[in-house]
Design an enzyme around this catalytic site. Structure first.
Site, short mmCIF file in Angstrom:
data_model
loop_
_atom_site.label_atom_id
_atom_site.label_comp_id
_atom_site.label_asym_id
_atom_site.label_seq_id
_atom_site.Cartn_x
_atom_site.Cartn_y
_atom_site.Cartn_z
N ARG A 118 0.85 -1.20 0.00
CA ARG A 118 0.00 0.00 0.00
C ARG A 118 0.88 1.24 0.00
O ARG A 118 0.61 2.22 -0.68
CB ARG A 118 -0.95 0.00 1.21
N TYR A 141 -17.07 16.12 -15.18
CA TYR A 141 -17.61 14.75 -15.20
C TYR A 141 -18.61 14.55 -14.06
O TYR A 141 -18.36 14.98 -12.92
CB TYR A 141 -16.43 13.76 -15.09
N ASP A 149 -8.20 18.12 -14.79
CA ASP A 149 -8.48 16.74 -15.21
C ASP A 149 -8.07 16.63 -16.67
O ASP A 149 -8.74 17.16 -17.56
CB ASP A 149 -9.97 16.42 -15.02
N LYS A 203 -9.18 5.59 -19.49
CA LYS A 203 -9.50 6.05 -20.84
C LYS A 203 -8.26 5.94 -21.75
O LYS A 203 -7.83 4.84 -22.03
CB LYS A 203 -10.05 7.49 -20.76
#
Ligand SMILES: Cc1ncc(COP(=O)(O)O)c(C=O)c1O
Length: 399
Positions: free
Chosen positions: A52, A104, A176, A201
């Site tokens: 992690r 978004y 973004d 994407k």
């Protein structure tokens, strides 16, 4: 393990080979599928201890994206939303953040239903309107967050202009960069402080992974993001880090082809009477085009268009055969969607219409297939949608 007598079969199964990747000659970073790493002894200083906190495969991707975005540090998360959450979680109760009014929907939900409830306030602004942005600044404004190319109308905001306002008022610019990717724009070079990505994407590029990335301009901001990444733990798995790493290697060849195909599809649609408007920053004659031409190295592989009112839009998307009906974007296969019914369906109808998202609007994410095949798919779908509509009209006039 030198000198250790490893005779047990099970021990040999596990420790039969010396692992030292500096000697393998592997040309790719291995997928380090290990949650933890051994200390040489209790006093030993180790680079890795727990995945992690850090994983070599993930770190490879994090360095890769930081290099591409010209940033100090990169961070990989389990989704674009986890990355956006991390970028916004560096703020605290009482802070105010400006947000683009066309972001978004998932980001909007995160802001409205999560961060607002935790005492951070937000004002939504049209980032194309600098005066509106300036008017919305408050004494406690700590950042502006926006998408330089919006979805699904492809409206373009100048990162340079917004970052200049933010600098003058001493707050951060967070961008973004999912639609453009560092291949077409490097927001940090234009003055932004933090870049986020849905790597699901274009960076992943194959519709086979959900992933998110954050890149910071400075190490100081990197420390703040790292704290969130490690403390909250929404990290990207080593396998998925490897998929994004591999996807990134072909980013530019994919995007070159996607943009070339987009150009050809747009030329075809522009010649059709069934099409009312096309939204794409590559089309000259708009402010969007001027900004994109100045700040981007290309116009991207997504465009949208409106069908004339007498064309049956649902029938059009339902009739597409090669171009699949799906809400994602940025991959090798072409995808179409009807924002009014699909990606933006949760907005009330009047908000959808006010934002320019009409029932006739179609969004296309262009893939890397042969443009001629994509065009013949559009062609047959337009013919079907027009026939269907004629049948409806005929039925209405008879009935
Ligand atoms: C521009 C943009 N940002 C962020 C996201 C969220 O990313 P993810 O779906 O990987 O969580 C999306 C998803 O569609 C997006 O289009």
């Amino acid at each position: 393990m030198e000198g250790l007598n490893m005779t047990g079969f099970n021990t040999r199964l596990i420790h039969g080979q010396n692992i030292n990747d500096n000697q393998t000659g592997a040309v790719n970073v291995p997928v380090y599928q290990s949650s933890t790493y051994a200390y040489p002894d209790i006093n030993g200083k180790v680079r890795w201890d727990y995945s992690r906190s850090g994983n070599p495969t993930r770190e490879y991707l994090e360095k890769q994206i930081a290099t591409l975005e010209h940033g100090a540090n990169g961070f990989a998360f389990a989704s674009g939303m986890a990355a956006i959450h991390a970028a916004l979680a560096i703020f605290k109760e009482g802070d105010h953040i400006l947000i683009g009014d066309q972001i978004y929907g998932g980001t909007y939900r995160l802001i409205n239903d999560y961060f607002q409830a935790r005492g951070i306030t937000f004002t939504s602004v049209n980032t194309q309107d600098l005066e509106a942005v300036k008017a919305a600044i408050q004494p406690n404004t700590k950042a502006i967050y926006f998408e330089p190319v919006t979805n699904p109308l492809l409206q373009v905001t100048s990162v340079r202009a917004i970052a200049a306002v933010a600098k003058a008022h001493d707050f951060l610019t967070i961008v973004d960069n999912t639609f453009l990717t560092p291949y077409l724009q490097q927001p940090l070079d234009l003055g932004a402080d933090i870049v986020v990505h849905s790597a699901t994407k274009y960076l992943g590029g194959h519709s086979d992974v959900i992933a998110g990335l954050v890149v910071t301009k400075t190490k100081a901001l990197g420390k703040r993001i790292y704290f969130i990444q490690n403390a909250l733990g929404g990290v990207l798995s080593p396998e998925n880090a490897n998929l994004v790493r591999r996807g990134i290697q072909t980013l530019s060849v994919r995007m070159d082809r996607q943009q070339e195909n987009a150009r050809q599809l747009i030329d075809y649609l522009a010649s059709r009477d069934e099409v009312a408007t096309i939204h794409y920053p590559g089309i000259a004659g708009s402010r969007d085009h001027e900004i994109a031409a100045e700040e981007c190295d290309g116009f991207g592989g997504v465009f949208s268009f409106e069908l004339q009112d007498d064309v049956d839009a649902p029938a059009f998307v339902n009739s597409l055969q090669l171009i699949r009906l799906a809400v994602s974007l940025g991959a090798v296969e072409s995808l179409a969607e009807l924002p009014y019914e699909m990606s933006h369906a949760e907005l009330p109808p009047e908000e959808r219409l006010a934002a320019g998202i009409t029932p006739q609007l179609i969004r296309i994410s262009v893939g890397i297939e042969d443009a001629a095949d994509l065009i013949s798919d559009l062609n047959q779908a337009l013919a079907t949608a027009t026939r269907r509509q004629n049948v409806h009209i005929l039925k209405r006039s008879i009935g």
